[in-house]
Design a protein around this motif. Sequence first.
Motif, PDB file in Angstrom:
ATOM      1  N   ALA A   1      32.564  32.856  42.223  1.00 22.54           N
ATOM      2  CA  ALA A   1      33.871  32.149  42.470  1.00 22.54           C
ATOM      3  C   ALA A   1      33.502  30.827  43.314  1.00 22.54           C
ATOM      4  N   THR A   2      34.590  29.942  42.966  1.00 19.87           N
ATOM      5  CA  THR A   2      34.507  28.622  43.630  1.00 19.87           C
ATOM      6  C   THR A   2      35.329  28.917  44.918  1.00 19.87           C
ATOM      7  N   GLY A   3      35.083  28.074  45.863  1.00 18.90           N
ATOM      8  CA  GLY A   3      35.702  28.258  47.177  1.00 18.90           C
ATOM      9  C   GLY A   3      35.656  29.654  47.863  1.00 18.90           C
ATOM     10  N   TYR A   4      36.560  30.100  48.741  1.00 15.68           N
ATOM     11  CA  TYR A   4      36.466  31.291  49.390  1.00 15.68           C
ATOM     12  C   TYR A   4      37.471  32.192  48.979  1.00 15.68           C
ATOM     13  N   PRO A   5      37.365  33.055  47.892  1.00 13.94           N
ATOM     14  CA  PRO A   5      38.535  33.947  47.420  1.00 13.94           C
ATOM     15  C   PRO A   5      38.759  35.049  48.239  1.00 13.94           C
ATOM     16  N   SER A   6      39.836  35.705  48.084  1.00 19.18           N
ATOM     17  CA  SER A   6      40.181  37.255  48.944  1.00 19.18           C
ATOM     18  C   SER A   6      39.463  38.162  47.846  1.00 19.18           C
ATOM     19  N   LEU A   7      39.034  39.238  48.549  1.00 17.78           N
ATOM     20  CA  LEU A   7      38.661  40.386  47.630  1.00 17.78           C
ATOM     21  C   LEU A   7      39.233  41.618  47.671  1.00 17.78           C
ATOM     22  N   PHE A   8      39.394  42.188  46.693  1.00 16.29           N
ATOM     23  CA  PHE A   8      40.165  43.720  46.667  1.00 16.29           C
ATOM     24  C   PHE A   8      39.341  44.737  45.983  1.00 16.29           C
ATOM     25  N   TRP A   9      39.843  45.780  46.276  1.00 11.72           N
ATOM     26  CA  TRP A   9      39.491  47.028  45.661  1.00 11.72           C
ATOM     27  C   TRP A   9      40.848  47.925  45.115  1.00 11.72           C
ATOM     28  N   TYR A  10      41.026  47.988  44.018  1.00 16.58           N
ATOM     29  CA  TYR A  10      42.260  48.986  43.454  1.00 16.58           C
ATOM     30  C   TYR A  10      41.745  50.204  42.914  1.00 16.58           C
ATOM     31  N   VAL A  11      42.614  51.228  42.917  1.00 17.79           N
ATOM     32  CA  VAL A  11      42.245  52.441  42.504  1.00 17.79           C
ATOM     33  C   VAL A  11      43.318  52.886  41.487  1.00 17.79           C
ATOM     34  N   GLN A  12      43.219  53.365  40.348  1.00 15.34           N
ATOM     35  CA  GLN A  12      43.969  53.727  39.272  1.00 15.34           C
ATOM     36  C   GLN A  12      43.749  55.439  38.738  1.00 15.34           C
ATOM     37  N   TYR A  13      44.811  56.078  39.098  1.00 15.99           N
ATOM     38  CA  TYR A  13      44.506  57.380  38.768  1.00 15.99           C
ATOM     39  C   TYR A  13      45.422  57.373  37.300  1.00 15.99           C
ATOM     40  N   PRO A  14      44.889  58.705  36.425  1.00 18.22           N
ATOM     41  CA  PRO A  14      45.038  58.919  34.926  1.00 18.22           C
ATOM     42  C   PRO A  14      46.785  58.566  34.897  1.00 18.22           C
TER      43      PRO A  14
END
Lengths: 112, 113
Positions: free
Chosen positions: B27-40
């Motif tokens: 990425a360029t710059g300083y992004p925010s980072l995430f984790w998402y979860v998806q149940y069926p």
Amino acid sequence: DGGITQSPKYLFRKEGQNVTLSCEQNLNHDAMYWYRQDPGQGLRLIYYSQIVNDFQKGDIAEGYSVSREKKESFPLTVTSAQKNPTAFYLCATTTGGDYGYTFGSGTRLTVV
Amino acid sequence: GDSVTQMEGPVTLSEEAFLTINCTYTATGYPSLFWYVQYPGEGLQLLLKATKADDKGSNKGFEATYRKETTSFHLEKGSVQVSDSAVYFCALSGSGGSYIPTFGRGTSLIVHP
């Protein structure tokens, strides 16, 4: 409770028909997004809107259309021009990139 | 452009095992980072986030640390449960001022009793 409501949960479309998927939010978020999810392909952006009466194409906009007449609503129409519409469709909102995104529970569209 | 790369799945573990799901980004710059979860059959849920380098996000026993020097945001949990079985997505946003998120392809986790 605040959240996003997508309806219907399951939708069946005949060849040549247009169908509209609903996305309503009561979070007062400015930005809304539509994603398509196919098995093993992650999420692909269809359209997004950052303010009322304005929207932008995403990576796979062909065969889809949207409107944003109200802050709360961002419906997606899958037109007959979309050749392979069978997929899981997700609507999301955010109030700003650092806060993360809130997703609806999705609509599964199947062509019969 | 921005990109997020996750380890291929499925990851199959026994209950109480240690979990690591690797995620690296460009990425360029300083992004925010995430984790998402998806149940069926459901939408994605935000699991945790970090908005600047060296921040650690944590939630429900899961942790991830924003490592700018290695451009990584690996997800870890010390002891997984059967109920953790789901697909996990790494994502970034805010790169170059854009709020459009970039997602990884997702990693399926299967936990056996």
